[in-house]
Design a protein around this motif. Structure first.
Motif, PDB file in Angstrom:
ATOM      1  N   THR A   1       0.952  -1.251   0.070  1.00 39.09           N
ATOM      2  CA  THR A   1       0.001  -0.025   0.007  1.00 39.09           C
ATOM      3  C   THR A   1       1.004   1.241   0.119  1.00 39.09           C
ATOM      4  O   THR A   1       2.236   0.971   0.396  1.00 39.09           O
ATOM      5  N   ASP A   2       0.332   2.400  -0.400  1.00 36.35           N
ATOM      6  CA  ASP A   2       1.152   3.605  -0.491  1.00 36.35           C
ATOM      7  C   ASP A   2       0.471   4.501   0.695  1.00 36.35           C
ATOM      8  O   ASP A   2       0.755   5.676   0.689  1.00 36.35           O
ATOM      9  N   LYS A   3      -0.103   3.948   1.604  1.00 34.11           N
ATOM     10  CA  LYS A   3      -0.903   4.732   2.832  1.00 34.11           C
ATOM     11  C   LYS A   3      -0.221   4.367   4.064  1.00 34.11           C
ATOM     12  O   LYS A   3       0.053   3.224   4.377  1.00 34.11           O
ATOM     13  N   ALA A   4       0.146   5.557   4.809  1.00 36.66           N
ATOM     14  CA  ALA A   4       0.665   5.253   6.288  1.00 36.66           C
ATOM     15  C   ALA A   4       0.230   6.085   7.269  1.00 36.66           C
ATOM     16  O   ALA A   4      -0.489   6.882   6.970  1.00 36.66           O
TER      17      ALA A   4
ATOM     18  N   GLY B   1      -4.939  -1.719   6.813  1.00 40.99           N
ATOM     19  CA  GLY B   1      -4.282  -1.546   5.695  1.00 40.99           C
ATOM     20  C   GLY B   1      -3.355  -0.443   5.522  1.00 40.99           C
ATOM     21  O   GLY B   1      -3.250   0.142   4.380  1.00 40.99           O
ATOM     22  N   TYR B   2      -2.723  -0.050   6.724  1.00 42.61           N
ATOM     23  CA  TYR B   2      -1.568   1.206   6.640  1.00 42.61           C
ATOM     24  C   TYR B   2      -0.218   0.798   7.036  1.00 42.61           C
ATOM     25  O   TYR B   2      -0.346  -0.010   8.022  1.00 42.61           O
TER      26      TYR B   2
ATOM     27  N   LYS C   1      -9.519   6.674   7.450  1.00 43.04           N
ATOM     28  CA  LYS C   1     -10.139   6.023   6.061  1.00 43.04           C
ATOM     29  C   LYS C   1     -10.736   6.958   5.087  1.00 43.04           C
ATOM     30  O   LYS C   1     -10.541   6.971   3.905  1.00 43.04           O
ATOM     31  N   MET C   2     -11.374   7.975   5.832  1.00 42.70           N
ATOM     32  CA  MET C   2     -11.987   9.089   4.926  1.00 42.70           C
ATOM     33  C   MET C   2     -11.134   9.858   4.283  1.00 42.70           C
ATOM     34  O   MET C   2     -11.148  10.335   3.112  1.00 42.70           O
TER      35      MET C   2
END
Length: 244
Positions: free
Chosen positions: A39-42, A68-69, A241-242
């Motif tokens: 993932t590219d979210k942290a 998912g982070y 998440k938003m």
């Protein structure tokens, strides 16, 4: 005699087997947990006075990673001793002078650079608890790289209007029975944000909850608090998440 500010009853905590691992980033140690897919979210997790090794905080890191982070909790105390429940409360003000939650900018930059360059993160959020909640409030006023923040029961510092011009969406979580943060202070924060804040924000107070409630591990929760703890965590994750 001031009320004991950030400390909550750490009681007997159950042992926690962590899912992540420790890394060295420049001069900082950090605990990192990754989701099972790329993932590219942290998310950066900012610990409380008990530091980056405290089991409750590691549990939160693993929880965020499960959503998912790429999640990281750096040692914002830079190798110095965290506060311990056996320390004397009279020494707390001095300890705080050397552990200022408003002086975290350099560490935040080091971690942001690592997440972007080494982990491929493109969107990064931040959540912080108590001492970390204060740090998150500060960073959301200063660092535009943080796409969203959640500040959990960070003591409210009353100063200039600069405290309210948040750069990105920020969610403030409080417990109704927190002995360190009065409802009056929360209402004032809400008033000021209405006046000065140009980005989405939210304030929510959870009934009957004391300082430190949202980071308890499941086996350490009291049955009557469990629904509120779970709701606060869900709310925290939904906010991230938003926007991240």
């Amino acid at each position: 005699q001031m009320a004991d500010p950030f400390l909550y009853n750490t009681g007997d905590r159950s042992h926690y087997g962590c899912l992540g691992h420790e890394v060295q980033i420049e001069y900082l140690k950090a605990y990192v947990c990754r989701p099972s897919f790329s993932t590219d979210k942290a998310v950066i997790v900012v610990h409380d006075v008990f530091g980056w090794r405290f089991p409750d905080i590691r549990y939160i890191v693993d929880l965020m990673a499960g959503h998912g982070y790429i999640t990281i909790c750096p040692d914002f105390f830079k190798g110095t001793e965290p506060w311990k429940s056996t320390d004397h409360w009279a020494d707390f003000p001095d300890w705080m002078k050397n552990h200022d939650p408003m002086k975290v900018d350099k560490e935040a930059d080091v971690v942001l650079k690592y997440l972007k360059e080494q982990c491929g993160a493109k969107k990064i959020g931040i959540v912080g608890f108590s001492w970390g909640g204060m740090a998150v409030h500060h960073l959301m006023l200063k660092n535009p790289q943080l796409a969203a923040g959640v500040s959990l029961y960070g003591r409210i510092v009353r100063d200039s209007e600069e405290r309210y011009s948040l750069l990105n969406p920020t969610f403030f979580i409080f417990g109704e029975k927190d002995h360190t943060i009065s409802l009056d202070q929360i209402f004032l924060l809400e008033d000021k944000l209405k006046q000065y804040c140009k980005v989405p924000y939210k304030i929510k107070v959870y009934p009957g909850q004391v300082h430190g409630f949202a980071q308890l591990k499941p086996e350490d929760m009291k049955p009557e608090d469990k629904p509120y703890i779970e709701e606060a965590r869900r709310d925290m994750i939904d906010w991230i998440k938003m926007f991240v």
